[in-house]
Design a protein around this motif. Structure first.
Motif, PDB file in Angstrom:
ATOM      1  N   ASP A   9     -14.811   8.710  84.351  1.00  0.00           N
ATOM      2  CA  ASP A   9     -14.086   7.910  83.376  1.00  0.00           C
ATOM      3  C   ASP A   9     -12.883   7.276  84.059  1.00  0.00           C
ATOM      4  O   ASP A   9     -12.605   7.500  85.237  1.00  0.00           O
ATOM      5  CB  ASP A   9     -13.633   8.760  82.180  1.00  0.00           C
ATOM      6  N   GLY A  10     -12.161   6.490  83.319  1.00  0.00           N
ATOM      7  CA  GLY A  10     -11.011   5.785  83.868  1.00  0.00           C
ATOM      8  C   GLY A  10      -9.827   6.679  84.177  1.00  0.00           C
ATOM      9  O   GLY A  10      -8.958   6.298  84.973  1.00  0.00           O
ATOM     10  N   ARG A  11      -9.762   7.858  83.578  1.00  0.00           N
ATOM     11  CA  ARG A  11      -8.639   8.751  83.838  1.00  0.00           C
ATOM     12  C   ARG A  11      -8.698   9.359  85.229  1.00  0.00           C
ATOM     13  O   ARG A  11      -7.669   9.695  85.812  1.00  0.00           O
ATOM     14  CB  ARG A  11      -8.624   9.878  82.796  1.00  0.00           C
ATOM     15  N   HIS A  12      -9.884   9.499  85.770  1.00  0.00           N
ATOM     16  CA  HIS A  12     -10.071  10.142  87.072  1.00  0.00           C
ATOM     17  C   HIS A  12     -10.808   9.152  87.990  1.00  0.00           C
ATOM     18  O   HIS A  12     -11.997   8.886  87.778  1.00  0.00           O
ATOM     19  CB  HIS A  12     -10.873  11.425  86.928  1.00  0.00           C
ATOM     20  N   PRO A  13     -10.132   8.614  88.996  1.00  0.00           N
ATOM     21  CA  PRO A  13     -10.757   7.572  89.847  1.00  0.00           C
ATOM     22  C   PRO A  13     -12.064   8.017  90.494  1.00  0.00           C
ATOM     23  O   PRO A  13     -12.997   7.225  90.622  1.00  0.00           O
ATOM     24  CB  PRO A  13      -9.673   7.297  90.896  1.00  0.00           C
ATOM     25  N   LEU A  14     -12.133   9.280  90.927  1.00  0.00           N
ATOM     26  CA  LEU A  14     -13.349   9.787  91.557  1.00  0.00           C
ATOM     27  C   LEU A  14     -14.093  10.776  90.671  1.00  0.00           C
ATOM     28  O   LEU A  14     -14.993  11.480  91.141  1.00  0.00           O
ATOM     29  CB  LEU A  14     -13.011  10.453  92.902  1.00  0.00           C
ATOM     30  N   GLY A  15     -13.739  10.830  89.401  1.00  0.00           N
ATOM     31  CA  GLY A  15     -14.410  11.726  88.477  1.00  0.00           C
ATOM     32  C   GLY A  15     -13.878  13.144  88.575  1.00  0.00           C
ATOM     33  O   GLY A  15     -12.833  13.410  89.175  1.00  0.00           O
TER      34      GLY A  15
END
Length: 290
Positions: free
Chosen positions: A56-62
């Protein structure tokens, strides 16, 4: 017809410069993450935990299987992954190099046998067996795994240094230095030890690479750090089952390990090539006969 030969050295120099820059970038990125990553990790953790293997957008690498940010794990895991391997190789060369150099410059065969035979006993022992024994008794301790990796590399380092130093120790240059009254330290460390450095430089890239993957394999098999450690090898092991679901959790730390090993070996090759070029250019030219 005359322009092509003139362009060839320039092309070789340009190709060599591109290779050097590429190797420096490949080597610098994981090293920078290992050194500066822990300082930047709190910034990556500001988004908080998320769902397991989320993109998701909150975590750049998931996220990983525990919902932790993969970028934060990447920033925190390099110090243990690379530091243990580099430290182990350094210790192996300090111990093994000292033994090999002492055996090579010794003029007593019994002393050579006394120094090298106990070391050679460890050569047939599989490295993973030693690490498994150490890992069972000292699981979760990075220092113990690093010591085990250093122990399995001492015999190879000692034999390599001894083989490289034997020729220099018996060379006419060393004999001339002894006849001139040079101290043993200057002959053994200055000349003989200096002649071993190119061989060690050629070997260190491969040996550090092997140590990195040995440490990563120990962590991957659960013999090293705790399963919740941010170490790159542990992260790969913990997320391997979700490779198709969340590939960044595996590919990102694996890419750092590959970049480090490839960059280090390319830099070692470029260093040796540069050293050979300087030696050739410094050789005196033969004077033409009158």
């Amino acid at each position: 017809m005359t322009a092509e030969p003139a362009r060839t050295p320039a092309r070789k120099r340009a190709r060599g410069a591109v290779t050097t820059v590429l190797a420096a970038v490949l080597f610098a990125v994981p090293v920078a993450l290992a050194v500066c990553g822990p300082l930047l990790a709190p910034w990556a953790e500001e988004s908080g935990p998320g769902a397991p293997y989320a993109l998701d957008g909150r975590h750049p690498l998931g996220t990983d299987g525990l919902g932790r940010d993969v970028l934060a794990l990447l920033l925190r895991g390099g110090a243990s992954a690379l530091g243990s391997a580099a430290g182990a190789v350094a210790v192996a060369y300090v111990i093994g190099g000292a033994l090999g150099l002492a055996a090579a410059v010794s003029r007593h065969r019994w002393l050579d046998e006394l120094l090298m035979r106990p070391v050679e006993v460890l050569l047939p022992v599989p490295s993973l067996l030693v690490i498994s024994v150490v890992g069972v008794g000292h699981q979760g301790q990075a220092l113990a795994i690093g010591a085990a990796v250093a122990l399995v590399n001492v015999p190879a380092a000692a034999r390599l240094v001894r083989a490289a130093a034997l020729r220099a120790a018996s060379s006419p240059v060393a004999e001339a230095m002894r006849l001139q009254g040079e101290s043993r330290a200057r002959v053994q460390l200055g000349y003989v030890g200096g002649s071993v450095l190119p061989v060690v430089a050629a070997d260190i890239g491969t040996r550090v690479t092997g140590a990195v993957f040995t440490v990563a394999a120990a962590n991957f098999l659960g013999l090293g750090l705790q399963p919740t450690s941010p170490d790159w090898g542990v992260t790969i092991a913990a997320s391997r089952e979700a490779l198709l679901v969340q590939p960044w959790s595996v590919c990102a730390p694996a890419a750092m390990l590959v970049m480090f090993t490839v960059g280090l070996n390319l830099l070692a090759d470029r260093f040796l090539t540069y050293g050979d070029t300087r030696i050739r250019t410094r050789r005196p030219r033969k004077e033409a006969p009158a």
